[in-house]
Write an enzyme that holds these catalytic residues in place. Sequence first.
Site, mmCIF file in Angstrom:
data_model
loop_
_atom_site.group_PDB
_atom_site.id
_atom_site.type_symbol
_atom_site.label_atom_id
_atom_site.label_comp_id
_atom_site.label_asym_id
_atom_site.label_seq_id
_atom_site.Cartn_x
_atom_site.Cartn_y
_atom_site.Cartn_z
ATOM 1 N N HIS A 92 -66.033 73.693 25.882
ATOM 2 C CA HIS A 92 -67.170 73.183 25.117
ATOM 3 C C HIS A 92 -68.501 73.794 25.538
ATOM 4 O O HIS A 92 -69.540 73.435 25.002
ATOM 5 C CB HIS A 92 -67.250 71.654 25.277
ATOM 6 C CG HIS A 92 -65.909 70.985 25.229
ATOM 7 N ND1 HIS A 92 -65.105 71.021 24.112
ATOM 8 C CD2 HIS A 92 -65.190 70.309 26.187
ATOM 9 C CE1 HIS A 92 -63.975 70.364 24.370
ATOM 10 N NE2 HIS A 92 -64.001 69.938 25.618
ATOM 11 N N HIS A 151 -54.930 71.758 24.665
ATOM 12 C CA HIS A 151 -55.554 70.630 25.352
ATOM 13 C C HIS A 151 -54.543 69.504 25.471
ATOM 14 O O HIS A 151 -53.803 69.230 24.512
ATOM 15 C CB HIS A 151 -56.780 70.125 24.578
ATOM 16 C CG HIS A 151 -57.825 71.171 24.452
ATOM 17 N ND1 HIS A 151 -58.661 71.499 25.487
ATOM 18 C CD2 HIS A 151 -58.118 72.004 23.435
ATOM 19 C CE1 HIS A 151 -59.446 72.492 25.104
ATOM 20 N NE2 HIS A 151 -59.132 72.826 23.864
ATOM 21 N N LEU A 152 -54.531 68.861 26.612
ATOM 22 C CA LEU A 152 -53.648 67.707 26.813
ATOM 23 C C LEU A 152 -54.052 66.565 25.881
ATOM 24 O O LEU A 152 -53.218 65.955 25.215
ATOM 25 C CB LEU A 152 -53.748 67.240 28.269
ATOM 26 C CG LEU A 152 -53.253 68.250 29.310
ATOM 27 C CD1 LEU A 152 -54.116 68.205 30.549
ATOM 28 C CD2 LEU A 152 -51.806 67.995 29.649
ATOM 29 N N SER A 153 -55.345 66.266 25.863
ATOM 30 C CA SER A 153 -55.846 65.165 25.029
ATOM 31 C C SER A 153 -56.230 65.708 23.653
ATOM 32 O O SER A 153 -56.384 66.925 23.482
ATOM 33 C CB SER A 153 -57.066 64.525 25.702
ATOM 34 O OG SER A 153 -58.119 65.474 25.812
ATOM 35 N N ARG A 161 -56.135 62.511 37.967
ATOM 36 C CA ARG A 161 -57.345 62.481 37.149
ATOM 37 C C ARG A 161 -57.119 61.727 35.836
ATOM 38 O O ARG A 161 -56.332 62.175 34.993
ATOM 39 C CB ARG A 161 -57.713 63.931 36.837
ATOM 40 C CG ARG A 161 -58.911 64.094 35.980
ATOM 41 C CD ARG A 161 -59.056 65.525 35.503
ATOM 42 N NE ARG A 161 -60.200 65.604 34.649
ATOM 43 C CZ ARG A 161 -60.388 66.536 33.736
ATOM 44 N NH1 ARG A 161 -59.508 67.500 33.583
ATOM 45 N NH2 ARG A 161 -61.452 66.523 32.986
ATOM 46 N N GLU A 186 -55.024 78.311 22.367
ATOM 47 C CA GLU A 186 -55.826 77.308 23.083
ATOM 48 C C GLU A 186 -55.062 75.984 23.089
ATOM 49 O O GLU A 186 -54.556 75.561 22.045
ATOM 50 C CB GLU A 186 -57.152 77.141 22.332
ATOM 51 C CG GLU A 186 -58.003 76.007 22.868
ATOM 52 C CD GLU A 186 -59.258 75.781 22.019
ATOM 53 O OE1 GLU A 186 -59.450 76.468 20.997
ATOM 54 O OE2 GLU A 186 -60.023 74.883 22.389
ATOM 55 N N ASN A 221 -61.009 71.300 36.966
ATOM 56 C CA ASN A 221 -60.537 69.917 37.192
ATOM 57 C C ASN A 221 -59.065 69.706 36.844
ATOM 58 O O ASN A 221 -58.527 68.636 37.091
ATOM 59 C CB ASN A 221 -61.410 68.891 36.426
ATOM 60 C CG ASN A 221 -62.858 68.959 36.841
ATOM 61 O OD1 ASN A 221 -63.152 68.883 38.031
ATOM 62 N ND2 ASN A 221 -63.763 69.163 35.902
ATOM 63 N N ASN A 245 -55.976 76.547 28.661
ATOM 64 C CA ASN A 245 -56.686 75.276 28.575
ATOM 65 C C ASN A 245 -57.960 75.480 29.388
ATOM 66 O O ASN A 245 -57.939 75.388 30.619
ATOM 67 C CB ASN A 245 -55.848 74.128 29.146
ATOM 68 C CG ASN A 245 -56.574 72.788 29.004
ATOM 69 O OD1 ASN A 245 -57.734 72.740 28.605
ATOM 70 N ND2 ASN A 245 -55.890 71.707 29.355
ATOM 71 N N ASP A 295 -66.488 85.205 25.088
ATOM 72 C CA ASP A 295 -66.765 86.645 24.959
ATOM 73 C C ASP A 295 -65.698 87.475 25.673
ATOM 74 O O ASP A 295 -65.340 88.555 25.198
ATOM 75 C CB ASP A 295 -68.148 86.978 25.533
ATOM 76 C CG ASP A 295 -69.284 86.588 24.595
ATOM 77 O OD1 ASP A 295 -69.006 86.138 23.462
ATOM 78 O OD2 ASP A 295 -70.447 86.740 25.003
ATOM 79 N N TYR A 298 -55.000 62.024 30.506
ATOM 80 C CA TYR A 298 -54.370 63.335 30.726
ATOM 81 C C TYR A 298 -52.902 63.256 31.147
ATOM 82 O O TYR A 298 -52.261 64.290 31.302
ATOM 83 C CB TYR A 298 -55.174 64.133 31.768
ATOM 84 C CG TYR A 298 -56.596 64.402 31.305
ATOM 85 C CD1 TYR A 298 -56.837 65.165 30.162
ATOM 86 C CD2 TYR A 298 -57.696 63.881 31.991
ATOM 87 C CE1 TYR A 298 -58.128 65.398 29.712
ATOM 88 C CE2 TYR A 298 -58.992 64.112 31.555
ATOM 89 C CZ TYR A 298 -59.197 64.865 30.420
ATOM 90 O OH TYR A 298 -60.476 65.099 29.971
ATOM 91 N N ARG A 358 -66.958 66.941 22.847
ATOM 92 C CA ARG A 358 -65.683 67.663 23.008
ATOM 93 C C ARG A 358 -65.176 68.213 21.670
ATOM 94 O O ARG A 358 -64.140 68.865 21.623
ATOM 95 C CB ARG A 358 -64.609 66.737 23.582
ATOM 96 C CG ARG A 358 -64.934 66.247 24.978
ATOM 97 C CD ARG A 358 -63.788 65.415 25.554
ATOM 98 N NE ARG A 358 -64.270 64.555 26.601
ATOM 99 C CZ ARG A 358 -64.426 64.915 27.882
ATOM 100 N NH1 ARG A 358 -64.090 66.124 28.275
ATOM 101 N NH2 ARG A 358 -64.899 64.068 28.778
ATOM 102 N N ALA A 397 -63.248 71.765 30.492
ATOM 103 C CA ALA A 397 -64.643 71.521 30.084
ATOM 104 C C ALA A 397 -65.337 72.801 29.604
ATOM 105 O O ALA A 397 -66.248 72.743 28.764
ATOM 106 C CB ALA A 397 -65.415 70.905 31.237
#
Length: 140
Positions: free
Chosen positions: A74, A94-96, A12, A92, A5, A68, A81, A17, A105, A71
Amino acid sequence: MHGPNLNLLGLREPGIYGSKTLVQINEILESDSRKLQVSLSCLQSNCEGILVDAIHDARNHHQGILINAAAYTHTSVAIRDALAAVQMPTVEVHLSNIYNREEFRHYSYIAPVAIGQISGFGADSYRLGLQALVNYLQQK
Ligand code: DQA
Protein backbone atom coordinates in the site's frame (compact mmCIF):
# COMPACT_ATOMS: atom_id res chain seq x y z
CA MET A 1 8.70 -13.22 -1.48
CA HIS A 2 7.31 -12.10 1.84
CA GLY A 3 7.30 -8.52 3.08
CA PRO A 4 7.38 -6.88 6.50
CA ASN A 5 5.97 -8.45 9.67
CA LEU A 6 5.21 -11.74 7.95
CA ASN A 7 8.05 -13.31 9.95
CA LEU A 8 5.62 -13.00 12.88
CA LEU A 9 2.86 -15.07 11.29
CA GLY A 10 1.39 -17.48 13.81
CA LEU A 11 1.73 -14.88 16.57
CA ARG A 12 0.60 -11.83 14.68
CA GLU A 13 -3.15 -11.10 14.80
CA PRO A 14 -4.11 -14.76 14.21
CA GLY A 15 -7.79 -13.80 13.85
CA ILE A 16 -6.81 -11.94 10.67
CA TYR A 17 -3.75 -13.79 9.38
CA GLY A 18 -4.34 -17.33 10.66
CA SER A 19 -2.28 -19.59 12.90
CA LYS A 20 0.27 -20.93 10.41
CA THR A 21 3.82 -19.70 10.80
CA LEU A 22 5.88 -18.47 7.86
CA VAL A 23 8.02 -21.61 8.12
CA GLN A 24 4.89 -23.75 7.78
CA ILE A 25 3.65 -21.73 4.79
CA ASN A 26 7.05 -22.06 3.09
CA GLU A 27 7.03 -25.83 3.73
CA ILE A 28 3.58 -26.13 2.13
CA LEU A 29 4.79 -24.14 -0.88
CA GLU A 30 7.92 -26.27 -1.18
CA SER A 31 5.78 -29.40 -1.17
CA ASP A 32 3.43 -27.89 -3.80
CA SER A 33 6.44 -26.90 -5.90
CA ARG A 34 7.74 -30.47 -5.92
CA LYS A 35 4.33 -31.69 -7.11
CA LEU A 36 4.26 -28.98 -9.78
CA GLN A 37 7.86 -29.85 -10.70
CA VAL A 38 9.17 -26.32 -10.30
CA SER A 39 11.92 -24.91 -8.12
CA LEU A 40 11.15 -22.36 -5.44
CA SER A 41 13.19 -20.01 -3.27
CA CYS A 42 11.60 -18.21 -0.34
CA LEU A 43 12.70 -14.91 1.13
CA GLN A 44 11.20 -12.68 3.83
CA SER A 45 12.41 -9.21 4.68
CA ASN A 46 11.22 -6.29 6.74
CA CYS A 47 13.34 -3.93 4.60
CA GLU A 48 12.08 -2.38 1.40
CA GLY A 49 15.56 -2.15 -0.17
CA ILE A 50 16.27 -5.83 0.45
CA LEU A 51 13.03 -6.72 -1.33
CA VAL A 52 13.95 -4.40 -4.23
CA ASP A 53 17.40 -6.06 -4.48
CA ALA A 54 15.79 -9.52 -4.36
CA ILE A 55 13.42 -8.59 -7.21
CA HIS A 56 16.41 -7.42 -9.30
CA ASP A 57 18.29 -10.61 -8.47
CA ALA A 58 15.31 -12.83 -9.33
CA ARG A 59 15.92 -11.97 -13.00
CA ASN A 60 19.06 -14.10 -12.96
CA HIS A 61 17.60 -17.13 -11.20
CA HIS A 62 13.84 -17.35 -11.62
CA GLN A 63 11.02 -17.13 -14.13
CA GLY A 64 8.30 -15.63 -11.97
CA ILE A 65 7.61 -13.93 -8.66
CA LEU A 66 4.96 -14.75 -6.06
CA ILE A 67 4.83 -11.84 -3.65
CA ASN A 68 3.03 -10.81 -0.51
CA ALA A 69 4.51 -7.34 -0.10
CA ALA A 70 2.45 -6.96 3.12
CA ALA A 71 2.26 -3.29 4.23
CA TYR A 72 4.56 -2.24 1.35
CA THR A 73 1.71 -3.22 -0.98
CA HIS A 74 0.00 0.00 0.00
CA THR A 75 3.03 2.31 0.13
CA SER A 76 5.93 1.19 -2.02
CA VAL A 77 6.51 2.83 -5.37
CA ALA A 78 10.04 1.33 -5.17
CA ILE A 79 8.79 -2.27 -5.11
CA ARG A 80 6.29 -1.59 -7.87
CA ASP A 81 9.02 0.05 -10.00
CA ALA A 82 11.37 -2.90 -9.38
CA LEU A 83 8.70 -5.34 -10.57
CA ALA A 84 8.01 -3.17 -13.62
CA ALA A 85 11.75 -2.97 -14.35
CA VAL A 86 12.44 -6.71 -14.30
CA GLN A 87 9.26 -7.48 -16.28
CA MET A 88 8.85 -10.89 -14.68
CA PRO A 89 5.41 -12.50 -14.40
CA THR A 90 4.28 -11.65 -10.88
CA VAL A 91 1.35 -12.87 -8.79
CA GLU A 92 0.35 -10.78 -5.78
CA VAL A 93 -1.11 -12.57 -2.77
CA HIS A 94 -2.58 -11.60 0.59
CA LEU A 95 -3.68 -13.79 3.47
CA SER A 96 -6.51 -11.43 4.40
CA ASN A 97 -9.06 -9.88 2.06
CA ILE A 98 -7.53 -6.41 1.75
CA TYR A 99 -10.80 -5.05 0.32
CA ASN A 100 -12.95 -5.77 3.36
CA ARG A 101 -10.48 -4.14 5.76
CA GLU A 102 -9.40 -0.53 6.40
CA GLU A 103 -9.60 1.77 3.42
CA PHE A 104 -5.82 2.36 3.34
CA ARG A 105 -5.42 -1.33 2.44
CA HIS A 106 -7.71 -1.10 -0.59
CA TYR A 107 -5.06 0.34 -2.91
CA SER A 108 -2.22 -1.85 -4.12
CA TYR A 109 0.82 -0.38 -5.87
CA ILE A 110 1.68 -3.94 -6.95
CA ALA A 111 -1.62 -4.85 -8.69
CA PRO A 112 -1.05 -2.77 -11.85
CA VAL A 113 2.24 -4.56 -12.53
CA ALA A 114 1.05 -8.07 -11.58
CA ILE A 115 -0.64 -10.69 -13.75
CA GLY A 116 -3.25 -11.04 -11.02
CA GLN A 117 -3.99 -10.96 -7.33
CA ILE A 118 -5.35 -13.48 -4.80
CA SER A 119 -6.57 -12.09 -1.51
CA GLY A 120 -8.47 -13.45 1.45
CA PHE A 121 -7.83 -17.21 1.53
CA GLY A 122 -5.23 -17.35 4.30
CA ALA A 123 -2.27 -19.60 3.51
CA ASP A 124 -4.27 -20.94 0.55
CA SER A 125 -3.80 -17.56 -1.17
CA TYR A 126 -0.12 -18.47 -1.57
CA ARG A 127 -0.96 -21.97 -2.83
CA LEU A 128 -3.51 -20.66 -5.34
CA GLY A 129 -1.06 -17.95 -6.38
CA LEU A 130 1.74 -20.45 -6.97
CA GLN A 131 -0.56 -22.66 -9.02
CA ALA A 132 -1.72 -19.67 -11.08
CA LEU A 133 1.86 -18.49 -11.69
CA VAL A 134 3.00 -21.96 -12.81
CA ASN A 135 -0.05 -22.33 -15.11
CA TYR A 136 0.69 -18.92 -16.61
CA LEU A 137 4.36 -19.77 -17.22
CA GLN A 138 3.50 -23.15 -18.73
CA GLN A 139 0.96 -21.62 -21.12
CA LYS A 140 3.42 -19.00 -22.35
C1 DQA B 1 -1.30 -8.55 4.10
C2 DQA B 1 -2.31 -7.41 4.12
C3 DQA B 1 -1.61 -6.07 4.35
O1 DQA B 1 -2.56 -5.01 4.36
C4 DQA B 1 -0.88 -6.08 5.67
O2 DQA B 1 -0.16 -4.87 5.85
C5 DQA B 1 0.00 -7.26 5.85
C6 DQA B 1 -0.44 -8.56 5.36
C7 DQA B 1 -2.00 -9.93 4.02
O3 DQA B 1 -1.32 -10.90 3.68
O4 DQA B 1 -3.18 -10.04 4.31
O5 DQA B 1 1.03 -7.17 6.50
O6 DQA B 1 -0.48 -8.42 2.97
